[in-house]
Design an enzyme around this catalytic site. Structure first.
Site, short mmCIF file in Angstrom:
data_model
loop_
_atom_site.label_atom_id
_atom_site.label_comp_id
_atom_site.label_asym_id
_atom_site.label_seq_id
_atom_site.Cartn_x
_atom_site.Cartn_y
_atom_site.Cartn_z
N HIS A 48 0.80 -1.23 0.00
CA HIS A 48 0.00 0.00 0.00
C HIS A 48 0.83 1.28 0.00
CE1 HIS A 48 1.00 -0.32 4.27
NE2 HIS A 48 0.76 0.96 4.35
C1 UD1 Z 1 -1.73 5.19 6.46
C2 UD1 Z 1 -0.38 5.60 7.04
C3 UD1 Z 1 0.63 4.49 6.83
C4 UD1 Z 1 0.12 3.15 7.33
C5 UD1 Z 1 -1.22 2.88 6.68
C6 UD1 Z 1 -1.81 1.56 7.13
C7 UD1 Z 1 0.20 8.02 6.98
C8 UD1 Z 1 1.01 9.04 6.31
N1 UD1 Z 1 0.16 6.79 6.41
O1 UD1 Z 1 -1.59 5.10 5.05
O2 UD1 Z 1 1.82 4.79 7.52
O3 UD1 Z 1 1.03 2.13 6.98
O4 UD1 Z 1 -2.11 3.95 7.02
O5 UD1 Z 1 -3.00 1.32 6.47
O6 UD1 Z 1 -0.41 8.30 7.98
N2 UD1 Z 1 -9.29 4.75 2.94
C9 UD1 Z 1 -10.49 4.08 2.99
N3 UD1 Z 1 -10.93 3.66 4.20
C10 UD1 Z 1 -10.25 3.88 5.34
C11 UD1 Z 1 -9.03 4.58 5.27
C12 UD1 Z 1 -8.55 5.01 4.07
O7 UD1 Z 1 -11.15 3.85 1.99
O8 UD1 Z 1 -10.72 3.45 6.41
C13 UD1 Z 1 -8.79 5.17 1.61
C14 UD1 Z 1 -9.00 6.62 1.34
O9 UD1 Z 1 -9.50 6.76 0.04
C15 UD1 Z 1 -7.63 7.22 1.42
C16 UD1 Z 1 -6.69 6.06 1.14
O10 UD1 Z 1 -7.41 4.90 1.56
O11 UD1 Z 1 -7.44 8.26 0.52
C17 UD1 Z 1 -5.40 6.16 1.89
O12 UD1 Z 1 -5.64 6.38 3.27
P1 UD1 Z 1 -4.67 7.30 4.17
O13 UD1 Z 1 -5.15 7.32 5.56
O14 UD1 Z 1 -4.46 8.59 3.49
O15 UD1 Z 1 -3.27 6.59 4.12
P2 UD1 Z 1 -2.84 5.07 4.07
O16 UD1 Z 1 -2.35 4.79 2.71
O17 UD1 Z 1 -3.90 4.16 4.65
#
Ligand code: UD1
Length: 377
Positions: A217
Site C-alpha cells: 500500500h
Molecule cells: C496510512 C499511514 C501508513 C500506514 C497505513 C496503514 C500516513 C502518512 N500513512 O496510510 O503509515 O502504513 O495507514 O494502512 O499516515 N481509505 C479508505 N478507508 C479507510 C481509510 C482510508 O477507503 O478506512 C482510503 C481513502 O481513500 C484514502 C486512502 O485509503 O485516501 C489512503 O488512506 P490514508 O489514511 O491517506 O493513508 P494510508 O495509505 O492508509
C-alpha cells in the site's frame, strides 16, 4: 470519560488514528487501566474509518470504545494534518490532558504531537527513533518531527536509541522498552485458528496448499503507474508457480482502478478484503512467504519466523534483517523474482532468537515509566 473521583488522576490522552496504531495502543491502554493510577482517555482521530480498517481491530484486540472520536477521515497530507490539528487543539483546550501519548508514524502522530508541544503538554512517543533515511516516505517526516518534539521516547531496538542520540536528543528522554506490537501478537496468538481461518477466508482447497501472503500500500509502490504496472507483471510471473493472496488495502484498490490495472492484478493475485487482526494473524502463520511493503509486518514475521521479502529500498526496522526473517529486495520486480527463487524452504530455515525485549512485556515497562513520571510531575 470517567468522572473525577476523589483525588484527581493524571490524565493521559492515548491517540489512535489508523490501522497499525490499534495493536500498539491495545496493550498499553489495558495496562494503564489495569493499574488504575492514570486516567486514560482514548482519542480516535478517524484517519481510518472503514469497519475492516478500524472497528474490527477494536473487537479483535478487546479495545474499549474510544472516549472521543474526532472523525477527521481522509484527505491530502496538509488537509488531514491541518484538520487534525484544529480538532485536537480544541479538544486540548476544553479537556486539558497532563500528557499526550502517540504511537508509530502516521499523520495523526505528528499532528497531535505538534499541537500538544505548542500547548506545553508533554508528549510520549511509542516506537520512537526508527529511521529509514528516506525522506520521500511521509512516515519518515512524521517520525523525525514527532521525535524532535517528544519528551519521552520509547524505543523498540538499540539502533533506534542510536538514531535519536545522533539527532541530538538527550539520553535522559530515551527509554529502550521493547516492542508493543509483539505484546499484542503474543497475547492474541492463542485466539487465532490458522487452519479454520484459511478454510473460511480462502477456501477448503487451501488447507494444504502453499501460498504467498502479499500486502502492498506504500505510495511509492502503488501511486506511480510504472511501479504498479511492474509489480503486477512480477506477480503474474510468481502466480504461475504459487498462489498469491492479497488482502487489498483501500489505497491500492483505488490506484489499481485509476490506473486501469485492476483486471490484470486480480487475474494474477487472489484479492480479498482487508482482514481483521485475528484473521490476518491466522493466515500469516500458514503463509509460506510474505511479500510486503508494510513496517509492522516485517516485525511480526520476524517473531513468527515466516520468511519476509520487503519490496522497498530501505527499512526503518533493520533489526528484522540482522536478527529476523526479513530480506530487503528493493523496488525492482526482477529482484523480487530472484529472491523468490533463492528462498530456502520454510521448514529448512531455523528460527533465530527474537530481538532483545520483544518479549511481550514492553507495555509493562512503558506504563512503569508513565506512572513514575506522570505522578511525580
Ligand atoms: C496510512 C499511514 C501508513 C500506514 C497505513 C496503514 C500516513 C502518512 N500513512 O496510510 O503509515 O502504513 O495507514 O494502512 O499516515 N481509505 C479508505 N478507508 C479507510 C481509510 C482510508 O477507503 O478506512 C482510503 C481513502 O481513500 C484514502 C486512502 O485509503 O485516501 C489512503 O488512506 P490514508 O489514511 O491517506 O493513508 P494510508 O495509505 O492508509
Amino acid at each position: 470519560m470517567s468522572p473525577d473521583s476523589g483525588q484527581k488522576k493524571p490524565r493521559i490522552f492515548c491517540i489512535v488514528a489508523a490501522r497499525p496504531n490499534f495493536m500498539k495502543i491495545a496493550p498499553i491502554l489495558a495496562e494503564i487501566e489495569r493499574r488504575g493510577r492514570l486516567e486514560a482517555v482514548l482519542v480516535h482521530t478517524g484517519q481510518h474509518y472503514d469497519t475492516n480498517m478500524s472497528d474490527v481491530f477494536f473487537q479483535d484486540l478487546g479495545i474499549r470504545e474510544p472516549d472521543i472520536h474526532l472523525g477527521i477521515g481522509s484527505g491530502s497530507h496538509a488537509e488531514q494534518t491541518g484538520k487534525l490539528m484544529m480538532a485536537f487543539e480544541k479538544l486540548c483546550f476544553t479537556n486539558r490532558p497532563d500528557m499526550v501519548l502517540v504511537v508509530g508514524d502516521v499523520n495523526a502522530t505528528v499532528a497531535c504531537s505538534l499541537v500538544a508541544s505548542k500547548l506545553h503538554i508533554p508528549v510520549a512517543h511509542v516506537e520512537a527513533g526508527l529511521r529509514s533515511g528516506d525522506r520521500r516516505m511521509p512516515e519518515e517526516i512524521n517520525r523525525i518531527v514527532t521525535d524532535a518534539l517528544s519528551d519521552l521516547l520509547f524505543t523498540t531496538s538499540r539502533d533506534a536509541d542510536e538514531n535519536l542520540l545522533r539527532e541530538g536528543i538527550c539520553a535522559e528522554k530515551i527509554h529502550f522498552t521493547g516492542n508493543v506490537m509483539v505484546d499484542s501478537l503474543l497475547r492474541n496468538l492463542e485466539k487465532t485458528n490458522p487452519e479454520a481461518t484459511v478454510e473460511r477466508v480462502l477456501g477448503e482447497q487451501f488447507i494444504r496448499k502453499p501460498f504467498v501472503l502479499l500486502t502492498m500500500h506504500r505510495p511509492s509502490n502503488v501511486d506511480d503507474l510504472k511501479a504498479l504496472e511492474s509489480w503486477t507483471a512480477a506477480f503474474e510471473t510468481i502466480g504461475q508457480t504459487i498462489t498469491i493472496v492479497c488482502p487489498l488495502h483501500p489505497r491500492t484498490a483505488g490506484r489499481l482502478q485509476e490506473h486501469g490495472l485492476e483486471k490484470r492484478f486480480k487475474a494474477a493475485v487472489n484479492c480479498i478484503s482487508p482482514l481483521g487482526y485475528l484473521d490476518f494473524t491466522g493466515l500469516l502463520q500458514r503463509a509460506s512467504v510474505v511479500i510486503t511493503d508494510s513496517g509492522g509486518l516485517q516485525e511480526e514475521t520476524t517473531v513468527l519466523g515466516v520468511p519476509c521479502l520487503t519490496i522497498r529500498e530501505t527499512t526503518e526496522r533493520p533489526i528484522t534483517i540482522s536478527q529476523g526473517s526479513n530480506r530487503l529486495v528493493g523496488s525492482q520486480p526482477e529482484q523480487l523474482l530472484q529472491a523468490m527463487l533463492e528462498l530456502p524452504a520454510r521448514e529448512e530455515k531455523g528460527q533465530s532468537p527474537v530481538p532483545e525485549l520483544w518479549d511481550g512485556k514492553a507495555s509493562n515497562r512503558i506504563v512503569d515509566l508513565l506512572d513514575k513520571l506522570c505522578i511525580v510531575q
